[in-house]
Write an enzyme that holds these catalytic residues in place. Structure first.
Site, PDB file in Angstrom:
ATOM      1  N   HIS A 268       1.045  -0.882   0.283  1.00  0.00           N
ATOM      2  CA  HIS A 268       0.258   0.420   0.137  1.00  0.00           C
ATOM      3  C   HIS A 268       0.939   1.285  -0.177  1.00  0.00           C
ATOM      4  CE1 HIS A 268      -3.184   2.241   1.195  1.00  0.00           C
ATOM      5  NE2 HIS A 268      -3.743   2.167   2.093  1.00  0.00           N
ATOM      6  N   HIS A 307      -1.877  -1.805 -10.119  1.00  0.00           N
ATOM      7  CA  HIS A 307      -3.311  -1.400  -8.609  1.00  0.00           C
ATOM      8  C   HIS A 307      -4.252  -2.196  -8.057  1.00  0.00           C
ATOM      9  CE1 HIS A 307      -5.761   1.244  -6.729  1.00  0.00           C
ATOM     10  NE2 HIS A 307      -4.300   2.070  -6.292  1.00  0.00           N
ATOM     11  N   ASP A 363       2.950   5.827  -6.666  1.00  0.00           N
ATOM     12  CA  ASP A 363       4.111   5.754  -5.703  1.00  0.00           C
ATOM     13  C   ASP A 363       5.635   5.478  -6.515  1.00  0.00           C
ATOM     14  OD1 ASP A 363       3.054   5.595  -2.981  1.00  0.00           O
ATOM     15  OD2 ASP A 363       2.307   3.769  -3.301  1.00  0.00           O
TER      16      ASP A 363
HETATM   17  N1  ACO Z   1       4.899  -6.386 -10.498  1.00  0.00           N
HETATM   18  C1  ACO Z   1       4.966  -7.703 -10.850  1.00  0.00           C
HETATM   19  N2  ACO Z   1       3.832  -8.255 -11.557  1.00  0.00           N
HETATM   20  C2  ACO Z   1       2.895  -8.034 -10.784  1.00  0.00           C
HETATM   21  C3  ACO Z   1       2.813  -6.326 -10.306  1.00  0.00           C
HETATM   22  C4  ACO Z   1       4.091  -6.139  -9.571  1.00  0.00           C
HETATM   23  N3  ACO Z   1       3.824  -4.587  -8.923  1.00  0.00           N
HETATM   24  N4  ACO Z   1       1.679  -6.120  -9.815  1.00  0.00           N
HETATM   25  C5  ACO Z   1       0.556  -6.924  -9.757  1.00  0.00           C
HETATM   26  N5  ACO Z   1       0.897  -8.072 -10.473  1.00  0.00           N
HETATM   27  C6  ACO Z   1       0.879  -9.132 -11.630  1.00  0.00           C
HETATM   28  C7  ACO Z   1       0.633 -10.423 -10.671  1.00  0.00           C
HETATM   29  O1  ACO Z   1       1.820 -11.157  -9.786  1.00  0.00           O
HETATM   30  C8  ACO Z   1      -0.332 -11.074 -11.006  1.00  0.00           C
HETATM   31  O2  ACO Z   1       0.086 -11.554 -12.333  1.00  0.00           O
HETATM   32  P1  ACO Z   1      -0.838 -13.312 -12.313  1.00  0.00           P
HETATM   33  O3  ACO Z   1      -2.212 -12.698 -12.918  1.00  0.00           O
HETATM   34  O4  ACO Z   1       0.038 -13.726 -13.469  1.00  0.00           O
HETATM   35  O5  ACO Z   1      -1.275 -13.971 -10.979  1.00  0.00           O
HETATM   36  C9  ACO Z   1      -1.030  -9.438 -12.224  1.00  0.00           C
HETATM   37  O6  ACO Z   1      -0.286  -9.809 -11.831  1.00  0.00           O
HETATM   38  C10 ACO Z   1      -2.681  -9.415 -10.499  1.00  0.00           C
HETATM   39  O7  ACO Z   1      -1.501  -8.975  -9.845  1.00  0.00           O
HETATM   40  P2  ACO Z   1      -2.818  -8.917  -8.081  1.00  0.00           P
HETATM   41  O8  ACO Z   1      -1.888  -9.153  -7.141  1.00  0.00           O
HETATM   42  O9  ACO Z   1      -3.797  -9.992  -8.237  1.00  0.00           O
HETATM   43  O10 ACO Z   1      -3.620  -7.243  -7.751  1.00  0.00           O
HETATM   44  P3  ACO Z   1      -4.320  -7.234  -6.274  1.00  0.00           P
HETATM   45  O11 ACO Z   1      -4.843  -5.614  -7.460  1.00  0.00           O
HETATM   46  O12 ACO Z   1      -3.778  -7.830  -5.654  1.00  0.00           O
HETATM   47  O13 ACO Z   1      -2.651  -6.180  -6.316  1.00  0.00           O
HETATM   48  C11 ACO Z   1      -1.331  -4.358  -5.486  1.00  0.00           C
HETATM   49  C12 ACO Z   1      -2.535  -4.747  -6.501  1.00  0.00           C
HETATM   50  C13 ACO Z   1      -0.936  -5.074  -4.399  1.00  0.00           C
HETATM   51  C14 ACO Z   1      -0.904  -2.866  -5.332  1.00  0.00           C
HETATM   52  C15 ACO Z   1      -0.301  -4.976  -6.098  1.00  0.00           C
HETATM   53  O14 ACO Z   1      -0.351  -4.314  -8.568  1.00  0.00           O
HETATM   54  C16 ACO Z   1       1.509  -4.689  -6.014  1.00  0.00           C
HETATM   55  O15 ACO Z   1       1.990  -5.472  -5.096  1.00  0.00           O
HETATM   56  N6  ACO Z   1       1.910  -3.903  -6.798  1.00  0.00           N
HETATM   57  C17 ACO Z   1       3.817  -3.280  -6.385  1.00  0.00           C
HETATM   58  C18 ACO Z   1       3.316  -2.876  -4.231  1.00  0.00           C
HETATM   59  C19 ACO Z   1       2.807  -0.678  -5.020  1.00  0.00           C
HETATM   60  O16 ACO Z   1       3.596  -0.098  -5.877  1.00  0.00           O
HETATM   61  N7  ACO Z   1       2.012  -0.956  -4.392  1.00  0.00           N
HETATM   62  C20 ACO Z   1       0.941   0.109  -4.385  1.00  0.00           C
HETATM   63  C21 ACO Z   1       0.064   0.655  -4.577  1.00  0.00           C
HETATM   64  S1  ACO Z   1      -1.187   2.138  -4.246  1.00  0.00           S
HETATM   65  C22 ACO Z   1      -1.658   2.040  -3.167  1.00  0.00           C
HETATM   66  O17 ACO Z   1      -1.818   1.576  -2.248  1.00  0.00           O
HETATM   67  C23 ACO Z   1      -1.155   3.664  -2.477  1.00  0.00           C
END
Ligand code: ACO
Length: 429
Positions: A268, A307, A363
């Site tokens: 987050h 996201h 971010d």
């Molecule tokens: N890098 C690489 N792969 C990713 C990333 C990433 N940053 N984010 C998602 N994916 C991939 C997942 O592995 C998944 O792949 P799959 O379908 O082959 O298994 C697919 O994309 C979907 O991702 P989920 O994890 O299901 O998406 P979710 O909605 O649960 O997660 C989140 C969203 C937590 C923001 C995620 O994208 C993440 O961890 N990002 C990195 C951390 C980040 O930047 N957080 C800030 C978010 S903005 C905020 O909160 C202010």
């Protein structure tokens, strides 16, 4: 629509049910009537991580994640960032309408009257190690405020809620700045109500021995824009924490501490700190392809990408990128920007990221500006929490005034043992 209903046939019983659809949603409680026999509990919806469950009706923030749209109270984020000061947007978020000049003046005066924190807070801060993480300190000191304002427990009284909201928005920069000074061995700088919300924060952080601290207007404006962009984001993890804890009628200080804890997590708000650490680790543009390979092989995440809601470019990231250029004219260009831009270029042309609709989020670029402004990565998430306090408070206030809301208490699908009798110790295998 003429027939806003959903017809469900339960193939276990062949019974048919008709359920109303309102605002594109069905009520999960309407599923409860779907039973195999009168003793059956009724159908539950199972939704780990709330992927498709609305927990409230809200009129504060609108996001269209597919089209990359973010609006506070109907106003596009781009227009607010371009034309408003932070407290003007805070007023909008809390009250639903943009303030008149007089309303804004009154609101600013209320905030400025509450900037100071109780003296004992300084001693609480001094109990932490100088290298304690500022987010853990912020969560602790916010919770500590609960002990100074017992009147905050009257959460059913709207006027009282408003008083505590003003206090929280006013005091959060002071808590952050005091720990910033303590952690550097510097004396505290008291709040200065003559300055703007962000100008005062800058002075509390950065005043040196000069008799009269001069606020740099470009930096002040950049911080104001960053604060506007971070002010609310509907039902995210920390807003959900604020609402969930608040639903037990806990006071708003401890609720805000819980929301801060949620924001601290690297998935987050903590991601802004992790982005800078990632850019440091990558080090230079030549190392990007191997880093991207590691991401695709699931050895790591590309921090600042992806996201839950945005499946398009996060509009806040776009505005931050534009703001960065103005900041760099004053501070000099942050060399990390080149790595970030190239990382974005490669990621946005790679099938892994395209197929998963992974775009830069808020971010990705914010940390690069924060660093150019002289902040260390550990404080980045605090710079997110300060403006988000407005959103948390608005979400909490909306929930407390919503007659449909009750204590938040999800159901579970129990998958453990059925009844079994106790086994004495000497008979356990
Ligand atoms: N890098 C690489 N792969 C990713 C990333 C990433 N940053 N984010 C998602 N994916 C991939 C997942 O592995 C998944 O792949 P799959 O379908 O082959 O298994 C697919 O994309 C979907 O991702 P989920 O994890 O299901 O998406 P979710 O909605 O649960 O997660 C989140 C969203 C937590 C923001 C995620 O994208 C993440 O961890 N990002 C990195 C951390 C980040 O930047 N957080 C800030 C978010 S903005 C905020 O909160 C202010």
């Amino acid at each position: 629509m003429a027939n806003d209903t959903l017809t469900i046939t339960d193939n276990r019983t062949n019974a048919t049910y008709t359920i109303p659809i309102k605002d594109g949603a069905i009520r999960a409680m309407d599923l409860r009537q779907i039973k195999t026999d009168p003793e059956d509990f009724g159908l539950l919806s199972y939704d780990p991580a709330f992927m498709n469950t609305a927990s409230c009706r809200s009129s504060i923030t609108f996001i269209d994640g597919d089209r990359g749209i973010l609006r506070y109270r109907g106003y596009p984020i781009e227009q607010l960032a371009e034309n408003c000061r932070f407290l003007e947007v805070a007023y909008l978020i809390l009250n639903g309408e943009l303030p008149t000049a007089r309303q804004l003046e009154e609101f600013e005066a209320q905030i400025k009257a509450e900037l100071a924190v109780p003296e004992n807070i300084k001693r609480i801060i001094e109990g932490f190690h100088h290298d304690a993480h500022p987010m853990a300190v912020l969560a602790s000191t916010l919770a500590a405020l609960s002990t100074f304002y017992p009147d905050a427990k009257k959460v059913r009284d709207p006027a009282n809620r408003r008083k505590q909201i003003i206090r929280l928005i006013a005091k959060v920069p002071t808590l952050a700045a005091y720990f910033y000074r303590y952690s550097r061995g510097l004396p505290y700088v008291d709040p200065d109500p003559r300055l703007s919300y962000t100008g005062n924060f800058m002075k509390m952080l950065w005043k040196g021995l000069e008799p009269d601290y001069q606020v740099n207007p470009v930096v002040e404006r950049a911080l104001d824009i960053l604060f506007i962009l971070h002010a609310d984001h509907e039902q995210n993890c920390s807003a959900n924490a604020m609402r969930s804890v608040g639903s037990s009628e806990a006071d708003p200080y401890v609720c805000a501490a819980a929301a801060t804890a949620a924001l601290f997590g690297p998935l987050h708000g903590g991601a802004n700190e992790q982005v800078l650490r990632m850019l440091d680790e990558i080090g230079s543009v030549e190392n990007i392809p191997s880093y991207i390979e590691d991401v695709k092989n699931r050895k790591r995440l590309l921090m600042g990408f992806g996201h839950r809601i945005y499946k398009n470019y996060d509009p806040r990231a776009r505005i931050i990128k534009q703001t960065a250029d103005k900041v760099f004219e004053v501070t000099g260009r942050n060399p990390k920007l080149d790595i970030a831009l190239e990382l974005e270029r490669i990621a946005l042309s790679d099938e892994y990221f395209i197929s998963r609709k992974l775009y830069p989020n808020v971010d990705f670029y914010s940390g690069i500006i924060y660093q150019a402004l002289g902040f260390q990565p550990e404080i980045f998430t605090v710079l997110f929490a300060i403006p988000r306090m407005t959103g948390w408070c608005a979400q909490w206030d909306e929930m407390m005034g919503d007659p449909e809301q009750k204590i938040a208490r999800p159901r579970q699908v129990y998958i453990g043992y059925g009844h079994r009798d106790f086994v004495p110790m000497d008979q356990r295998g």
